[in-house]
Design a protein around this motif. Structure first.
Motif, PDB file in Angstrom:
ATOM      1  N   GLU A  49     -10.999  -0.631   1.788  1.00  0.00           N
ATOM      2  CA  GLU A  49     -11.465   0.922   0.251  1.00  0.00           C
ATOM      3  C   GLU A  49     -10.108   2.068   0.300  1.00  0.00           C
ATOM      4  O   GLU A  49     -10.114   2.140  -0.577  1.00  0.00           O
ATOM      5  N   LEU A  50      -9.907   1.841   1.515  1.00  0.00           N
ATOM      6  CA  LEU A  50      -8.351   3.268   1.484  1.00  0.00           C
ATOM      7  C   LEU A  50      -7.142   1.981   0.443  1.00  0.00           C
ATOM      8  O   LEU A  50      -6.871   3.218  -0.259  1.00  0.00           O
ATOM      9  N   ALA A  51      -6.977   1.001   0.355  1.00  0.00           N
ATOM     10  CA  ALA A  51      -6.326   0.729  -0.013  1.00  0.00           C
ATOM     11  C   ALA A  51      -6.412   0.661  -1.828  1.00  0.00           C
ATOM     12  O   ALA A  51      -4.865   0.672  -2.612  1.00  0.00           O
ATOM     13  N   GLU A  52      -7.251   0.548  -2.127  1.00  0.00           N
ATOM     14  CA  GLU A  52      -7.590   0.495  -3.566  1.00  0.00           C
ATOM     15  C   GLU A  52      -7.266   2.386  -3.734  1.00  0.00           C
ATOM     16  O   GLU A  52      -6.954   2.850  -4.651  1.00  0.00           O
ATOM     17  N   GLY A  53      -8.622   2.959  -2.887  1.00  0.00           N
ATOM     18  CA  GLY A  53      -8.174   3.797  -2.864  1.00  0.00           C
ATOM     19  C   GLY A  53      -7.026   5.334  -3.353  1.00  0.00           C
ATOM     20  O   GLY A  53      -6.021   6.103  -4.235  1.00  0.00           O
ATOM     21  N   LEU A  54      -5.736   4.495  -2.527  1.00  0.00           N
ATOM     22  CA  LEU A  54      -4.083   4.553  -2.279  1.00  0.00           C
ATOM     23  C   LEU A  54      -3.559   3.945  -3.726  1.00  0.00           C
ATOM     24  O   LEU A  54      -1.936   4.056  -4.002  1.00  0.00           O
ATOM     25  N   GLY A  55      -3.893   3.075  -4.355  1.00  0.00           N
ATOM     26  CA  GLY A  55      -3.433   2.600  -5.535  1.00  0.00           C
ATOM     27  C   GLY A  55      -2.746   1.528  -5.302  1.00  0.00           C
ATOM     28  O   GLY A  55      -1.459   0.966  -6.496  1.00  0.00           O
ATOM     29  N   TYR A  56      -3.224   1.018  -4.227  1.00  0.00           N
ATOM     30  CA  TYR A  56      -2.121  -0.071  -3.590  1.00  0.00           C
ATOM     31  C   TYR A  56      -2.518  -1.709  -4.090  1.00  0.00           C
ATOM     32  O   TYR A  56      -1.645  -3.049  -3.692  1.00  0.00           O
ATOM     33  N   LEU A  57      -4.026  -2.105  -4.893  1.00  0.00           N
ATOM     34  CA  LEU A  57      -4.231  -2.484  -5.211  1.00  0.00           C
ATOM     35  C   LEU A  57      -4.119  -3.239  -6.945  1.00  0.00           C
ATOM     36  O   LEU A  57      -4.841  -3.307  -7.901  1.00  0.00           O
ATOM     37  N   PRO A  58      -3.307  -3.093  -7.467  1.00  0.00           N
ATOM     38  CA  PRO A  58      -3.074  -3.630  -8.933  1.00  0.00           C
ATOM     39  C   PRO A  58      -4.156  -4.159  -9.413  1.00  0.00           C
ATOM     40  O   PRO A  58      -3.146  -5.741  -9.279  1.00  0.00           O
TER      41      PRO A  58
END
Length: 342
Positions: A49-58
């Motif tokens: 969830e943190l990865a998505e929130g940081l924009g790390y899952l394009p």
């Protein structure tokens, strides 16, 4: 409970490799966005969830399908195709693989360090001060057959407690949000507390640690995210994006000032709108993952293969270490594994 069979009681039943529901991935949406279904934890922000929130899952979108309080349940859901990734204690991952589940660990997502650890707490006035004192006592934890019970068993064995006495230590399932209250109300004698729930309970006073997993094993990554072999085979680029993004998020959380990480997590929880208590987030300190980028260390899985096999809980011949995990999709990590001085 027979402690030599407790992992078999964890709900880790055999999952057939040809399970028809193991679909291996969510659908692609508009613009080719891949949807990954997952289970979360109430009031917490998991690394994905943190990865998505940081924009790390394009190109990826996470779809929350509900919450879990059990790692073994979460990885079973992944193995049977109910979700696209799930996370659990590495011993539970080994157990599931030994039972024939077509899953592979792709990245570490939680562990134990000086900031993040599972503590076995008693009331300040409790007479319990050693492993011997636990005989006949109740230990509350989130689930059986996973991290908390495994470390309890190691603690008892290292203290030299005979099997007959160790089996008299009662491990009980208590929902994490109720564990502290159950201890204070004397419904249990020991509470396993971790993360923000541990920090909040300790801050309230009246408790003291009996031992911690960090004291037993030092810093180590304790759990991994798993995906099905079919998912990995059919959409390796989605796996690569997910693993690399989660690894970046872990490194960001390790090297960014804690206040900034907590602020980002608080924003994520507010935005998802699940009417969750935000207060525990201010106690967050670390995910505890040992290696940069969450890369999986062979020894962190071998430890549990050896331990489970020695106990007779798995057939060593049914588990191949090289088939249990892969770092193939984890881009080279550059962040330091050292804690960030919080």
């Amino acid at each position: 409970m027979n402690r030599r069979r407790f992992l078999a009681l964890a709900g880790l039943s055999t999952v057939a490799a040809g399970c028809g529901t193991a679909l291996g991935g969510g659908a692609s949406g508009a613009g080719g966005t891949r949807t990954l279904r997952y289970q979360g934890w109430t009031g917490q922000v998991i690394p994905a969830e943190l990865a998505e929130g940081l924009g790390y899952l394009p190109g990826l979108r996470l779809e929350w399908v509900g919450n879990t309080i059990s790692g073994p349940q979460d990885i079973q859901a992944a193995a049977t195709g109910q979700v696209d990734f799930g996370g659990a204690f590495n011993g539970a991952v080994v157990k599931l693989a030994a039972n024939g589940a077509p899953v592979k660990a792709v990245i570490s997502y939680y562990g134990s360090d000086e900031h993040a650890y599972s503590g076995y707490y008693v009331r300040a006035d409790s007479p319990i001060r050693s492993a011997r004192d636990l005989v006949g006592k109740k230990v509350g934890m989130n689930t059986l057959g996973a991290h908390s019970e495994a470390l309890l068993d190691i603690y008892l064995r290292r203290a030299g407690l005979p099997d007959a006495d160790a089996e008299k230590v009662q491990a009980l399932v208590v929902p994490p949000v109720s564990t502290e209250q159950s201890l204070r109300q004397r419904q249990i004698d020991v509470a396993v507390l971790s993360g923000v729930l541990r920090e909040k309970a300790v801050a309230a006073g009246g408790l003291r640690p009996l031992f911690t997993d960090h004291q037993l094993l030092g810093p180590f990554s304790a759990g991994t995210y798993v995906m099905t072999e079919r998912f990995i085979r059919e959409d390796p680029e989605a796996v690569r994006t997910f693993v690399t993004g989660v690894g970046r998020a872990l490194d960001w959380a390790r090297t960014t000032p804690r206040a900034q990480v907590v602020a980002r997590m608080t924003d994520i929880v507010k935005r998802r709108g699940r009417a969750e208590d935000l207060d525990p987030l201010r106690y967050w300190k670390s995910y505890g993952v040992a290696a940069p980028g969450g890369r999986v260390a062979e020894g962190e899985l071998r430890l549990w293969i050896d331990w489970l096999a020695e106990r007779g809980d798995i057939d060593r011949g049914r588990v191949r270490l090289d088939a249990l995990y892969t770092n193939e999709f984890n881009a080279p990590a550059t962040a330091s594994p050292a804690a960030s001085g919080r």
